[in-house]
Scaffold this active site. Structure first.
Site, PDB file in Angstrom:
ATOM      1  N   GLY A 141       0.717  -1.229  -0.187  1.00  0.00           N
ATOM      2  CA  GLY A 141      -0.014   0.112  -0.169  1.00  0.00           C
ATOM      3  C   GLY A 141       0.996   1.279   0.050  1.00  0.00           C
ATOM      4  N   PRO A 142       0.247   2.420  -0.376  1.00  0.00           N
ATOM      5  CA  PRO A 142       1.131   3.748  -0.471  1.00  0.00           C
ATOM      6  C   PRO A 142       1.746   3.999   1.019  1.00  0.00           C
ATOM      7  CG  PRO A 142      -1.082   4.215  -0.594  1.00  0.00           C
ATOM      8  CD  PRO A 142      -1.111   2.691  -0.760  1.00  0.00           C
ATOM      9  N   SER A 143       2.619   4.820   0.891  1.00  0.00           N
ATOM     10  CA  SER A 143       3.382   5.251   2.230  1.00  0.00           C
ATOM     11  C   SER A 143       2.374   5.998   2.813  1.00  0.00           C
ATOM     12  CB  SER A 143       4.619   6.271   1.688  1.00  0.00           C
ATOM     13  OG  SER A 143       5.434   6.460   2.727  1.00  0.00           O
ATOM     14  N   GLY A 144       2.517   5.649   4.284  1.00  0.00           N
ATOM     15  CA  GLY A 144       1.481   6.385   5.095  1.00  0.00           C
ATOM     16  C   GLY A 144       0.082   6.005   5.191  1.00  0.00           C
ATOM     17  N   VAL A 145      -0.188   4.815   4.449  1.00  0.00           N
ATOM     18  CA  VAL A 145      -1.537   4.397   4.629  1.00  0.00           C
ATOM     19  C   VAL A 145      -1.765   3.702   5.771  1.00  0.00           C
ATOM     20  CG1 VAL A 145      -1.111   2.123   3.413  1.00  0.00           C
ATOM     21  CG2 VAL A 145      -3.376   3.274   3.123  1.00  0.00           C
ATOM     22  N   GLY A 146      -0.966   3.134   6.564  1.00  0.00           N
ATOM     23  CA  GLY A 146      -1.031   2.474   7.917  1.00  0.00           C
ATOM     24  C   GLY A 146      -0.838   1.009   7.839  1.00  0.00           C
ATOM     25  N   LYS A 147       0.237   0.277   6.980  1.00  0.00           N
ATOM     26  CA  LYS A 147       0.543  -0.913   6.916  1.00  0.00           C
ATOM     27  C   LYS A 147       1.634  -1.083   8.131  1.00  0.00           C
ATOM     28  CE  LYS A 147       3.406   0.012   3.269  1.00  0.00           C
ATOM     29  NZ  LYS A 147       3.058   1.378   3.052  1.00  0.00           N
ATOM     30  N   ARG A 174      14.984   5.991  10.537  1.00  0.00           N
ATOM     31  CA  ARG A 174      14.530   6.943  11.173  1.00  0.00           C
ATOM     32  C   ARG A 174      14.992   7.003  12.591  1.00  0.00           C
ATOM     33  NH1 ARG A 174       8.922   5.048   8.173  1.00  0.00           N
ATOM     34  NH2 ARG A 174       9.361   5.908   6.162  1.00  0.00           N
ATOM     35  N   ARG A 267       3.106  12.182  10.749  1.00  0.00           N
ATOM     36  CA  ARG A 267       4.003  10.973  10.882  1.00  0.00           C
ATOM     37  C   ARG A 267       5.240  11.681  11.408  1.00  0.00           C
ATOM     38  NH1 ARG A 267       5.213   5.678   7.624  1.00  0.00           N
ATOM     39  NH2 ARG A 267       6.390   7.372   6.298  1.00  0.00           N
ATOM     40  N   ARG A 278       6.654  10.532  -1.978  1.00  0.00           N
ATOM     41  CA  ARG A 278       5.811   9.621  -1.710  1.00  0.00           C
ATOM     42  C   ARG A 278       4.403   9.668  -2.074  1.00  0.00           C
ATOM     43  NH1 ARG A 278       8.372   6.346   2.904  1.00  0.00           N
ATOM     44  NH2 ARG A 278      10.572   6.850   2.359  1.00  0.00           N
ATOM     45  N   ASP A 302      -9.750   3.337   6.681  1.00  0.00           N
ATOM     46  CA  ASP A 302     -10.369   4.703   7.203  1.00  0.00           C
ATOM     47  C   ASP A 302     -10.390   4.592   8.806  1.00  0.00           C
ATOM     48  OD1 ASP A 302     -11.716   6.847   7.359  1.00  0.00           O
ATOM     49  OD2 ASP A 302     -13.557   6.348   6.193  1.00  0.00           O
TER      50      ASP A 302
HETATM   51  N1  LIG Z   1      10.145  -4.393  -2.655  1.00  0.00           N
HETATM   52  C1  LIG Z   1      10.182  -4.234  -1.523  1.00  0.00           C
HETATM   53  N2  LIG Z   1       9.490  -3.160  -0.768  1.00  0.00           N
HETATM   54  C2  LIG Z   1       9.745  -2.783   0.514  1.00  0.00           C
HETATM   55  C3  LIG Z   1      10.489  -3.678   1.148  1.00  0.00           C
HETATM   56  N3  LIG Z   1      10.514  -3.356   2.581  1.00  0.00           N
HETATM   57  C4  LIG Z   1       9.738  -2.281   2.548  1.00  0.00           C
HETATM   58  N4  LIG Z   1       9.221  -1.889   1.187  1.00  0.00           N
HETATM   59  C5  LIG Z   1       8.449  -0.870   0.789  1.00  0.00           C
HETATM   60  O1  LIG Z   1       9.137   0.311   0.732  1.00  0.00           O
HETATM   61  C6  LIG Z   1       8.153   1.448   0.759  1.00  0.00           C
HETATM   62  C7  LIG Z   1       8.952   2.373   1.767  1.00  0.00           C
HETATM   63  O2  LIG Z   1       9.106   1.878   2.958  1.00  0.00           O
HETATM   64  P1  LIG Z   1       9.615   2.873   4.084  1.00  0.00           P
HETATM   65  O3  LIG Z   1      10.837   3.484   3.837  1.00  0.00           O
HETATM   66  O4  LIG Z   1       9.545   2.019   5.305  1.00  0.00           O
HETATM   67  O5  LIG Z   1       8.515   4.028   4.404  1.00  0.00           O
HETATM   68  P2  LIG Z   1       6.694   3.874   4.557  1.00  0.00           P
HETATM   69  O6  LIG Z   1       6.207   2.856   3.901  1.00  0.00           O
HETATM   70  O7  LIG Z   1       6.615   5.464   4.401  1.00  0.00           O
HETATM   71  O8  LIG Z   1       6.752   3.476   6.014  1.00  0.00           O
HETATM   72  C8  LIG Z   1       6.807   0.694   1.383  1.00  0.00           C
HETATM   73  O9  LIG Z   1       6.030   0.803   0.329  1.00  0.00           O
HETATM   74  C9  LIG Z   1       7.286  -0.426   2.020  1.00  0.00           C
HETATM   75  O10 LIG Z   1       6.113  -1.380   1.887  1.00  0.00           O
HETATM   76  C10 LIG Z   1      11.167  -4.950   0.485  1.00  0.00           C
HETATM   77  O11 LIG Z   1      12.134  -5.546   1.179  1.00  0.00           O
HETATM   78  N5  LIG Z   1      10.894  -4.894  -0.736  1.00  0.00           N
HETATM   79  N1  LIG Z   2      -6.890   4.589  10.240  1.00  0.00           N
HETATM   80  C1  LIG Z   2      -6.022   5.464  10.718  1.00  0.00           C
HETATM   81  N2  LIG Z   2      -6.513   6.612  10.928  1.00  0.00           N
HETATM   82  C2  LIG Z   2      -5.548   7.717  11.100  1.00  0.00           C
HETATM   83  N3  LIG Z   2      -4.241   7.516  11.285  1.00  0.00           N
HETATM   84  C3  LIG Z   2      -3.622   6.418  11.078  1.00  0.00           C
HETATM   85  C4  LIG Z   2      -4.551   5.319  10.443  1.00  0.00           C
HETATM   86  N4  LIG Z   2      -3.701   4.142  10.499  1.00  0.00           N
HETATM   87  C5  LIG Z   2      -2.415   4.778  10.642  1.00  0.00           C
HETATM   88  N5  LIG Z   2      -2.444   5.918  10.906  1.00  0.00           N
HETATM   89  C6  LIG Z   2      -1.356   6.720  11.210  1.00  0.00           C
HETATM   90  O1  LIG Z   2      -0.806   7.255   9.936  1.00  0.00           O
HETATM   91  C7  LIG Z   2       0.675   7.204   9.922  1.00  0.00           C
HETATM   92  C8  LIG Z   2       1.218   6.443   8.973  1.00  0.00           C
HETATM   93  O2  LIG Z   2       1.086   4.894   9.304  1.00  0.00           O
HETATM   94  P1  LIG Z   2       2.164   3.769   9.084  1.00  0.00           P
HETATM   95  O3  LIG Z   2       1.592   2.614   9.824  1.00  0.00           O
HETATM   96  O4  LIG Z   2       3.452   4.360   9.454  1.00  0.00           O
HETATM   97  O5  LIG Z   2       1.936   3.899   7.511  1.00  0.00           O
HETATM   98  P2  LIG Z   2       2.882   3.070   6.508  1.00  0.00           P
HETATM   99  O6  LIG Z   2       3.518   1.827   7.356  1.00  0.00           O
HETATM  100  O7  LIG Z   2       1.829   2.274   5.452  1.00  0.00           O
HETATM  101  O8  LIG Z   2       3.722   3.966   5.732  1.00  0.00           O
HETATM  102  C9  LIG Z   2       0.936   6.942  11.551  1.00  0.00           C
HETATM  103  O9  LIG Z   2       1.258   8.109  12.098  1.00  0.00           O
HETATM  104  C10 LIG Z   2      -0.148   6.362  11.980  1.00  0.00           C
HETATM  105  O10 LIG Z   2      -0.268   6.190  13.305  1.00  0.00           O
END
Ligand SMILES: Nc1nc2c(ncn2[C@@H]2O[C@H](COP(=O)(O)OP(=O)(O)O)[C@@H](O)[C@H]2O)c(=O)[nH]1
Ligand SMILES: Nc1ncnc2c1ncn2[C@@H]1O[C@H](COP(=O)(O)OP(=O)(O)O)[C@@H](O)[C@H]1O
Length: 401
Positions: A141-147, A174, A267, A278, A302
């Site tokens: 999923g996109p960066s910041g979505v909550g994975k 970080r 974040r 991103r 959501d």
């Molecule tokens: N292909 C690939 N993508 C990864 C891997 N680890 C993390 N990512 C992806 O790289 C992207 C950036 O991750 P990160 O720098 O942790 O930033 P964040 O997603 O904003 O928390 C995210 O979409 C992750 O799912 C990996 O081992 N392989």
């Molecule tokens: N459903 C939600 N509603 C509001 N904020 C959320 C939700 N899910 C995650 N967040 C917040 O959004 C930010 C990004 O989440 P994060 O888990 O770091 O995303 P990702 O790993 O996809 O980059 C964090 O500060 C997190 O606490």
């Protein structure tokens, strides 16, 4: 090109029916089609290393292939049987129960793909594991979505059930991130070398940095009997989908792009430039995630709690059985002194030990009819049981003990 050991040439001239592997000295040869694979090499007086050489009957040439995958450790002897003409099952004598069955892949999909990439002979090792582990879970999923947030919730509620695949990345840590826990933070040159050496299941360039899942990252989790979670981007998910790692693929969507931006900004871990990059990449990822056919499930994050409940539901974790502890996969206990033969999809291991004879169980059967996975990674689905060869004969094979 390697030099042909004299005894191997002798062996190649003889043909045996039924059982296709022969040993002489410390090496074992297995012929598949035009190629004979010579496995083994003298380490010291008592142990063998598992080197691989290939003799091509069509050209009369010897080759030393590129060997991918974690190589088996030295052992006291080897037995080998070819399976489906695409891999060789190796039984290491005198090894620990969890380390005695290996597969040398010589013509599987993975090996064929690697041959195309490398432009030369390639073989790949994959360790055999008994039984099945639950399918790994790929979350994109996109960066910041909550994975990360959803994965943390899952691991906190079910610590004995899930293990996180720690990726390698060339991006800087970080402030709260720990090396080896959140990522293996790696120099680009080191990661590039490891990629070339075939240590990665997948990799991708994401937001200007290299990210990748090493084979070991998945194996260390799976070996503990836990279900592996991978947080990877869409490109990585596509590579995993094409690999032998059978996984469940989940894509997480934000309720809107505005909300995604709010979460990324709140974040507070990225610079303005990184946030913009991103957000730009997010649009592409959303399109690919929803239309590529890679993902089995799409979840909208959501309300966090609702999304977490949906995630648990699709992983089968919403019922009473959810908190059941998983046990680690069992190894296979083979005595050092044994011989190996093949019957259809069953490998018969004759264990001549007094202890097993006393218990009237001196044949061990490896049923290889339901193998799953393979290089890169473990080969799972080995069914193992002992039978009494004297009273049951081989008809007793269908009597698991
Ligand atoms: N292909 C690939 N993508 C990864 C891997 N680890 C993390 N990512 C992806 O790289 C992207 C950036 O991750 P990160 O720098 O942790 O930033 P964040 O997603 O904003 O928390 C995210 O979409 C992750 O799912 C990996 O081992 N392989
Ligand atoms: N459903 C939600 N509603 C509001 N904020 C959320 C939700 N899910 C995650 N967040 C917040 O959004 C930010 C990004 O989440 P994060 O888990 O770091 O995303 P990702 O790993 O996809 O980059 C964090 O500060 C997190 O606490």
């Amino acid at each position: 090109m390697g030099e042909a050991p004299a005894f191997v040439v002798d062996d190649l001239l003889q043909n045996q029916d039924g059982f296709d592997s022969k040993s002489k000295g410390c090496k074992i040869t297995t012929t598949i089609g035009d190629k004979t694979y010579v496995i083994g090499g003298e380490n010291d007086e008592s142990t063998l290393s598992l080197e691989v050489q290939i003799f091509d009957e069509a050209t009369g040439n010897w080759a030393t292939p590129i060997v991918l995958g974690a190589k088996p450790s030295s052992c006291k002897g080897l037995s080998a049987v070819s399976l489906n003409d695409d891999r060789i099952l190796i039984v290491k004598k005198g090894s620990t129960p969890d380390d005695c069955i290996w597969f040398l892949e010589v013509d599987t999909w993975f090996v064929r793909e690697q041959k195309k990439i490398q432009g030369t002979d390639v073989v790949a090792w994959s360790k055999g594991a008994r039984g099945y582990a639950e399918k790994p879970v790929v979350i994109s999923g996109p960066s910041g979505v909550g994975k990360g947030t959803l994965i943390s919730m899952l691991m906190k509620e079910f610590p004995s059930m899930f293990g996180f695949s720690v990726s390698h990345t060339t991006r800087a840590p970080r402030c709260m991130e720990k090396d080896g826990v959140h990522y293996h933070f790696t120099e680009r040159s080191v990661m590039e070398k490891d990629l070339k050496d075939g240590k990665f299941l997948e990799h991708a360039l994401v937001h200007g940095n290299l990210y990748g899942t090493s084979i070991e990252a998945v194996e260390v989790v799976t070996d503990t009997g836990k279900r592996c979670i991978l947080d990877i981007d869409v490109q990585g998910a596509r590579s995993v989908k094409a690999s032998s790692l059978e996984a469940i693929f989940i894509f997480i969507c934000p309720p809107s792009m505005e909300e995604l931006e709010t979460r990324l900004r709140s974040r507070g871990t990225e610079t303005e430039e990184q946030i913009l990059k991103r957000l730009q990449n997010a649009k592409k990822e959303m399109e690919q995630g929803q239309s590529s056919g890679i993902f089995d499930h799409i979840l909208y994050n959501d309300n966090l709690d609702e999304c977490y409940e949906s995630l648990k539901k699709l992983l089968g974790l919403d019922g009473a059985a959810a908190a059941t502890l998983r046990s680690a996969p069992q190894g296979i206990d083979l005595p050092a002194d044994h011989s190996v033969s093949k019957m259809d999809n069953k490998i018969i291991i004759n264990c001549g030990t007094a202890e097993l004879k006393k218990a009237s169980k001196n044949l061990i059967v490896l049923d290889v009819s339901s193998l799953k996975g393979g290089a890169p990674g473990r080969t799972r689905g080995l069914d193992v049981y002992a039978i009494d060869s004297f009273s049951d004969g081989l008809n007793g094979i269908n009597q698991p003990s």
